[in-house]
Design a protein around this motif. Structure first.
Motif, short mmCIF file in Angstrom:
data_model
loop_
_atom_site.label_atom_id
_atom_site.label_comp_id
_atom_site.label_asym_id
_atom_site.label_seq_id
_atom_site.Cartn_x
_atom_site.Cartn_y
_atom_site.Cartn_z
N GLY A 84 69.02 84.65 -9.41
CA GLY A 84 68.23 85.75 -8.87
C GLY A 84 68.63 86.00 -7.43
N LEU A 85 68.09 87.08 -6.87
CA LEU A 85 68.44 87.46 -5.50
C LEU A 85 68.00 86.40 -4.50
CD1 LEU A 85 67.26 91.18 -5.67
CD2 LEU A 85 69.64 90.38 -5.55
N SER A 86 68.60 86.44 -3.33
CA SER A 86 68.15 85.57 -2.24
C SER A 86 66.68 85.91 -1.94
CB SER A 86 69.03 85.82 -1.01
OG SER A 86 68.54 85.08 0.08
N GLY A 87 65.84 84.90 -1.86
CA GLY A 87 64.44 85.15 -1.55
C GLY A 87 63.59 85.52 -2.77
N SER A 88 64.16 85.41 -3.97
CA SER A 88 63.41 85.81 -5.17
C SER A 88 62.41 84.74 -5.59
CB SER A 88 64.38 86.10 -6.32
OG SER A 88 65.13 84.95 -6.62
N GLY A 89 62.60 83.51 -5.12
CA GLY A 89 61.68 82.44 -5.48
C GLY A 89 62.29 81.39 -6.40
N LYS A 90 63.60 81.43 -6.55
CA LYS A 90 64.30 80.49 -7.44
C LYS A 90 64.02 79.04 -7.07
CE LYS A 90 68.42 81.78 -6.23
NZ LYS A 90 68.05 82.83 -5.28
N SER A 91 64.29 78.71 -5.78
CA SER A 91 64.19 77.32 -5.35
C SER A 91 62.74 76.85 -5.40
CB SER A 91 64.77 77.16 -3.95
OG SER A 91 66.13 77.51 -3.98
N LEU B 15 67.60 86.64 6.43
CA LEU B 15 68.99 87.00 6.10
C LEU B 15 69.14 88.50 5.81
CD1 LEU B 15 69.86 83.96 3.82
CD2 LEU B 15 70.51 84.35 6.20
N TYR B 16 68.14 89.11 5.14
CA TYR B 16 68.25 90.53 4.82
C TYR B 16 68.35 91.36 6.10
CZ TYR B 16 67.43 89.74 -0.15
OH TYR B 16 67.54 89.34 -1.45
N ALA B 17 67.55 90.99 7.09
CA ALA B 17 67.58 91.72 8.35
C ALA B 17 68.99 91.66 8.94
CB ALA B 17 66.56 91.12 9.33
N LYS B 18 69.57 90.48 8.93
CA LYS B 18 70.92 90.33 9.48
C LYS B 18 71.94 91.12 8.66
CE LYS B 18 70.59 85.74 11.60
NZ LYS B 18 71.04 84.35 11.46
N ALA B 19 71.80 91.05 7.32
CA ALA B 19 72.76 91.75 6.46
C ALA B 19 72.68 93.25 6.69
CB ALA B 19 72.49 91.43 4.99
N ARG B 20 71.45 93.75 6.80
CA ARG B 20 71.29 95.19 7.02
C ARG B 20 71.81 95.59 8.38
NH1 ARG B 20 66.02 96.13 3.36
NH2 ARG B 20 67.26 96.78 1.57
N ALA B 21 71.77 94.67 9.32
CA ALA B 21 72.31 94.96 10.65
C ALA B 21 73.82 94.78 10.68
CB ALA B 21 71.65 94.05 11.69
N GLY B 22 74.39 94.40 9.54
CA GLY B 22 75.85 94.25 9.48
C GLY B 22 76.35 92.93 10.03
N GLN B 23 75.43 91.98 10.30
CA GLN B 23 75.86 90.69 10.86
C GLN B 23 76.33 89.72 9.78
OE1 GLN B 23 72.46 89.48 13.16
NE2 GLN B 23 72.57 91.32 14.41
N THR C 159 74.46 89.51 -1.26
CA THR C 159 74.07 90.01 -2.58
C THR C 159 72.88 90.97 -2.47
OG1 THR C 159 74.80 87.98 -3.60
CG2 THR C 159 73.30 89.34 -4.90
N GLY C 160 73.01 92.10 -3.09
CA GLY C 160 71.95 93.10 -3.08
C GLY C 160 72.14 94.12 -1.98
N ILE C 161 72.88 93.75 -0.92
CA ILE C 161 73.11 94.70 0.18
C ILE C 161 74.51 95.30 0.08
CG2 ILE C 161 73.10 95.04 2.70
CD1 ILE C 161 70.36 94.30 1.54
N ASP C 162 75.54 94.49 0.26
CA ASP C 162 76.90 95.04 0.12
C ASP C 162 77.72 94.25 -0.90
OD1 ASP C 162 77.02 92.81 1.68
OD2 ASP C 162 78.40 93.64 3.16
N SER C 163 77.02 93.52 -1.76
CA SER C 163 77.71 92.80 -2.83
C SER C 163 76.77 92.87 -4.04
CB SER C 163 77.96 91.36 -2.39
OG SER C 163 78.65 90.65 -3.39
N PRO C 164 77.30 93.10 -5.26
CA PRO C 164 76.42 93.39 -6.39
C PRO C 164 75.73 92.15 -6.96
CG PRO C 164 78.70 93.34 -7.09
CD PRO C 164 78.72 93.14 -5.60
N TYR C 165 74.57 92.37 -7.60
CA TYR C 165 73.94 91.34 -8.43
C TYR C 165 73.91 91.87 -9.86
CZ TYR C 165 70.80 88.04 -10.58
OH TYR C 165 70.30 87.10 -11.43
N GLU C 166 74.56 91.15 -10.77
CA GLU C 166 74.59 91.58 -12.17
C GLU C 166 73.49 90.86 -12.93
OE1 GLU C 166 79.47 92.10 -12.05
OE2 GLU C 166 78.58 90.63 -13.41
N GLN C 167 72.48 91.61 -13.38
CA GLN C 167 71.33 90.99 -14.06
C GLN C 167 71.75 90.34 -15.37
OE1 GLN C 167 67.83 93.25 -14.50
NE2 GLN C 167 67.61 93.54 -12.30
N PRO C 168 71.12 89.22 -15.72
CA PRO C 168 71.41 88.61 -17.02
C PRO C 168 71.02 89.55 -18.15
CG PRO C 168 70.13 87.13 -15.63
CD PRO C 168 70.14 88.46 -14.95
N GLU C 169 71.81 89.54 -19.22
CA GLU C 169 71.49 90.42 -20.35
C GLU C 169 70.55 89.74 -21.35
OE1 GLU C 169 75.50 91.48 -21.33
OE2 GLU C 169 75.29 93.45 -20.40
#
Lengths: 634, 327
Positions: A472-479, A584-592, A597-607
């Motif tokens: 799942g995405l970063s911050g989705s609650g996996k861990s 991390l999302y804040a940094k990713a959106r700021a281009g840092q 994943t989810g910002i400039d790299s894809p997440y392919e959902q399980p089928e």
């Protein structure tokens, strides 16, 4: 007309056709391609050839006259390129997109010509044409000399085993038929061809537009004594490398019309075979003898290379599609690791470690590029290091297969040494490859037998091992969920462990970054480690973003049925970004941060995950319990 | 016959064609070129049978279909053809074609499926009041899509050849179609050697052309060599025809509306392709045996698609139709 005359004439017609058929059959066939850079005049040359050899029908000529007025580039004169650029988009844009196959014959020979596109972006279509050709006509514009595409196409011709090139120096009319220009281009080209392993080069100066040296010798180039293009094509000897190999036939189809008959259908790719010959099926190694070679026109006493046959063996053997039946003396090698050249043909880059389908002969296996040894710069022949292969790039690679196959080097046998790779998600044909030789590595590392096996290790723990893969995405609650699951299982007396993405990157995977190829390697290592732990009898929680379907699929295939439990922790991107527990999302959106994943790299959902946890619809406690319930229900 | 006056590029002895029935003289030695084409086509058909779950062979009753059916018998011998054949019947085919089709299916043991667009029949679609393109679109292209959807075929074998037409010359042997049956000529799968990528997603399909590398002449010579039966419409006979826009149309039944004063005439004609009778022009010919037809072929100055009225709108029309799902 009296009856006797009629019969005589009928016999005459039959004799005429029989004679013709005989000549039609014994005339040799030359398959060639025309290639070179865009605007060098390939389509014009081919159109001119069809026109000069009177292969155009009256209605085709009429259509050409109409098209020349509408789309032509020759001021209303016949524009021969329009004969071959058949697609509407091609005629509008005045370029060739895909390879066109044309058929013509002269008194001396039959020809199938593939007119190949010149643009770099359509290189894969050029390779399609080149793969079945004996000779390449490489066009060069006399005004421009050798271009990048000239070298690229020549390289691909060499890679695919074309040994004969006719260098057509075109548009000589635009350089005043100057001998010096021709000689300079010819000698430049001979250097290039030699580097690429092309032994036979014949250079012809010509003008496709005016027909100079196309089908007849030019009046404008008295200094040239060689053959016209057509004369050369009619007479060149292309030795069909009569293979030194013994009998080889990939089994295409097993013919079982009833209980009493089992035949193996396929095309003979090397050698010949007769009833009574001893054969071996590979990779299994079972032996038998040929009982019959069956055809609807009666049994054959011998079948040779190129024949499509059905073979019945003396014994009932378990042989299936993809196996290779071969002569027992000097049979092909069997291996699962190779070095190979790859021409990458997809806009999504080749990622080492990612599994692809590989089709070789009649066999479909899973293959991974385990290492790119180097990339070849097709313009300079320089070897460059590479972590991935992009569209139209050629690489020299190590290849690992999930099953051993019988093979030959491409040089010895195209049918058992040429292969394609197919993307497992999109089904696109992404690469063409040529096998060189087997790597001995795997041969020398044998599986060590251990007395205590995985079943014994699990039994002593009183549990069924499993790999629970949270994605799942970063911050989705996996861990968080994985942690809850492990705590409860532990409390219930189960033996568990946890592999967490962040934690593993501090140790085992410290050397990896976040590019696509590093992410593939990251997952490969974690999957292998969790397999070791499942073998040890543990219930393993794996908590990794693992954004790509193909890598999760690769992990799944390491395990036995039911051992791998894919858990999709499904939290919408906006919610994850809002929570942003690590900032991390804040940094990713700021281009840092790049490749997030989810910002400039894809997440392919399980089928089809074993569990789909929607974190917005239930509490984390409830979701953790669902994971435990599904584990204990096994 | 004017054969003697024609140029003779292939060096065939010039003699008048025969005007008695077909002959059974087939004394030719095994031959390399046709044998190679045959082996290549058989290889393709076996790939289809081995790799697809629900393949079909499209059968149009013409000479190319006759060759396909013959190859299919060879490819799977001694088993019967494992792939059924399907005919999309527009209801306007020559009567002889239908009788021939039913008989050949019975003789070869190949399962025959016949599909007709019943909505089109209900609307009374026909080539006269609706015109060639509307009729062909509804009764052929749409009908084919209906049938492929109905039976959920994942592969459809067809008899098209690359020498027929410019956009065909660009098509792969295994030609991918998306779930809407569309062909995307700008992004065809690369196709190297004889390694065919047969992998598709649910709903997608592949059109397969085992005769890609055959020419019209190869087809005829193979029919002759193998003694393959074809409808006699290919041979010249006295037939009732009317001349319209310079094309000779055979009056095959009484559904054909005649203009005032138009009277069918008996002319000795044959057909180079077979389709819907109102849309298939005949040519005047004396070639009433297979050898004579082949002899005419060798000096022909008109390509075979000219007899198909549908192709003459614009030269890219075949590509357009193919993108929309026409075979």
């Amino acid at each position: 007309m009296d009856l006797e005359t009629t019969e005589n004439q009928s016999t005459a017609a039959v004799t005429a056709i029989d004679d013709y058929l005989q000549r039609h059959e014994t005339k040799s066939l030359l398959r060639f391609i025309t290639c070179g850079s865009v605007d060098d005049g390939k389509s014009t040359l081919l159109g001119r050839l069809l026109y000069d050899t009177k292969l155009l029908f009256d209605d085709q000529l009429a259509a050409l006259e109409g098209d020349s007025l509408r789309h032509g580039t020759q001021n209303g004169e016949l524009d021969f390129a329009l004969l071959v650029d058949g697609l509407a988009a091609e005629q509008e844009q005045g370029i060739t997109i895909d390879v066109a196959y044309r058929f013509f014959s002269t008194d001396k020979r039959k020809f199938i010509v593939a007119d190949c596109p010149g643009h770099e972006q359509y290189t894969r279509n050029m390779a399609t044409g080149a793969s079945t050709a004996d000779l390449a006509v490489v066009l060069v514009d006399a005004r421009k000399g050798l271009l990048t595409q000239t070298r690229r196409h020549t390289y691909i011709c060499g890679l695919l085993g074309i040994r004969h090139v006719l260098l057509a120096v075109n548009k000589m009319d635009l350089v005043d038929y100057a001998q010096g220009t021709f000689k300079r281009i010819e000698s430049d080209y001979r250097v290039v061809a030699a580097q690429m392993g092309i032994e036979h080069v014949t250079a012809v100066p010509l003008s496709a537009l005016h027909g100079d040296n196309v089908s007849s010798r030019s009046q404008s180039m008295g200094w040239y004594n060689g053959p016209s293009l057509l004369e050369h094509l009619e007479t060149v000897q292309v030795e069909h490398a009569t293979s030194k190999l013994g009998f080889r036939m990939p089994v295409q189809w097993v013919c079982r019309p009833n209980q009493n008959f089992r035949g193996y259908a396929g095309q003979v790719v090397a050698g010949s075979i007769a009833p009574g010959d001893e054969v071996v099926a590979l990779p299994s190694g079972v032996r038998s003898r040929v009982a019959r070679i069956v055809t609807p026109d009666g049994d054959l006493t011998r079948a040779v290379t190129g024949d499509a046959v059905a073979i019945q063996l003396e014994d009932e053997r378990d042989i299936s599609r993809g196996d290779v039946i071969a002569a027992t003396s000097a049979p092909p090698q069997v291996a699962d690791q190779f070095t190979a050249h790859l021409l990458w043909m997809d806009s999504a880059a080749l990622l080492p470690g990612r599994p692809y389908w590989m089709k070789v002969g009649a066999r479909l296996v899973t293959a991974q590029v385990t290492e790119i040894k180097h990339r070849v710069d097709v313009n300079t022949q320089e070897k460059r290091p590479a972590k991935r292969l992009e569209l139209n790039e050629v690489g020299y690679c190590n290849l690992g297969l999930d099953h051993a196959i019988a093979f030959e080097s491409y040089e010895d046998c195209r049918e058992l040494g040429g292969f394609i790779l197919i993307d497992r998600q999109t089904n696109a044909t992404v690469a063409a490859g040529t096998l060189n030789f087997a790597l001995r590595r795997a041969d020398n590392i044998h599986w060590q037998h251990t007395d205590i096996d995985r079943t014994a290790r699990a039994r002593i723990k009183g549990q069924i091992p499993a790999c629970v893969w949270f994605t799942g995405l970063s911050g989705s609650g996996k861990s968080t969920i994985a942690n809850l699951v492990e705590k409860r299982l532990h409390a219930m007396g189960y033996h568990t462990t946890m592999l967490d993405g962040d934690n593993v990157r501090h140790g085992l995977n410290r050397d990896l970054g976040f590019t696509e190829e590093d992410r593939v390697e990251n997952i490969r290592r974690v999957a292998e480690v969790s397999k070791l732990m499942v073998d040890a009898g543990l219930i393993v929680m794996v908590s990794f973003i693992s954004p790509f379907r193909s890598e999760r699929g690769m992990a799944r295939r390491l395990f036995e049925d039911g051992e791998f439990r894919e858990v999709f922790v499904d939290t919408p991107l906006e919610v994850c970004a809002q929570r942003d527990p690590k900032g991390l999302y804040a940094k990713a959106r700021a281009g840092q941060i790049r490749n997030f994943t989810g910002i400039d790299s894809p997440y392919e959902q399980p089928e089809r995950p074993e569990l789909h946890l929607e974190t917005e619809k239930a509490s984390l406690d409830e979701l953790a319990q669902r994971v435990i319930d599904s584990l204990l229900a096994r | 016959m004017a054969l003697a006056a024609m140029p003779d590029p292939n060096g065939i002895p010039r003699s008048d064609a025969a005007d008695i029935g077909n002959t059974d003289v087939h004394t030719l030695a095994a031959s390399s070129h046709l044998k190679r084409l045959e082996a290549e086509s058989i290889h393709v058909m076996r790939e289809v049978a081995a790799e697809f779950a629900n393949p079909v062979m499209l059968y149009s009753v013409g000479k190319d279909s006759s060759v396909l059916l013959h190859l299919m018998q060879k490819a799977f011998f001694p088993a019967p053809p494992p792939i059924p054949m399907m005919h999309v019947d527009t209801t306007w085919k020559f009567r002889e074609m239908i009788a021939f089709r039913d008989r050949r299916a019975k003789e070869t043991g190949c399962r025959l499926i016949v599909h007709t667009n019943q909505e089109g029949v209900a609307q009374g679609v026909n080539p006269f009041s609706h015109g060639a393109s509307v009729h062909t679109d509804i009764m052929k292209t749409q009908a084919l899509k209906q049938a492929l959807d109905k039976y959920k075929f994942d592969a459809a074998i067809g008899g098209a050849r690359r020498d027929e037409e410019k956009s065909r010359a660009k098509e792969r042997v295994f030609s991918f179609r998306n779930a809407q049956h569309r062909w995307d000529p700008k992004s065809q799968r690369p196709e190297l050697w004889n390694l065919y990528n047969t992998r598709i997603h649910k709903g997608e399909s592949v059109r397969v052309f085992p005769l890609s590398n055959w020419t019209e002449l190869d087809i005829w010579l193979y029919i002759y060599r193998e003694n393959i039966e074809v409808p006699s419409l290919y041979l010249a006979r006295e037939r009732p025809v009317v001349e319209r826009d310079g094309q000779l149309i055979m009056v095959d039944d009484d559904r054909m509306p005649l203009a005032p004063g138009e009277v069918p005439q008996m002319r000795k004609v044959r057909f180079r392709t077979l389709g819907c009778y109102p849309l298939t022009a005949a040519i005047e010919s004396d070639a009433d045996t297979l050898p004579a037809v082949i002899q005419e072929m060798l000096v022909a100055r008109t390509s075979e698609r000219q007899g198909r009225i549908i192709d003459q709108d614009a030269s890219a029309s075949m590509e357009k139709k193919k993108q929309e799902g026409y075979f």
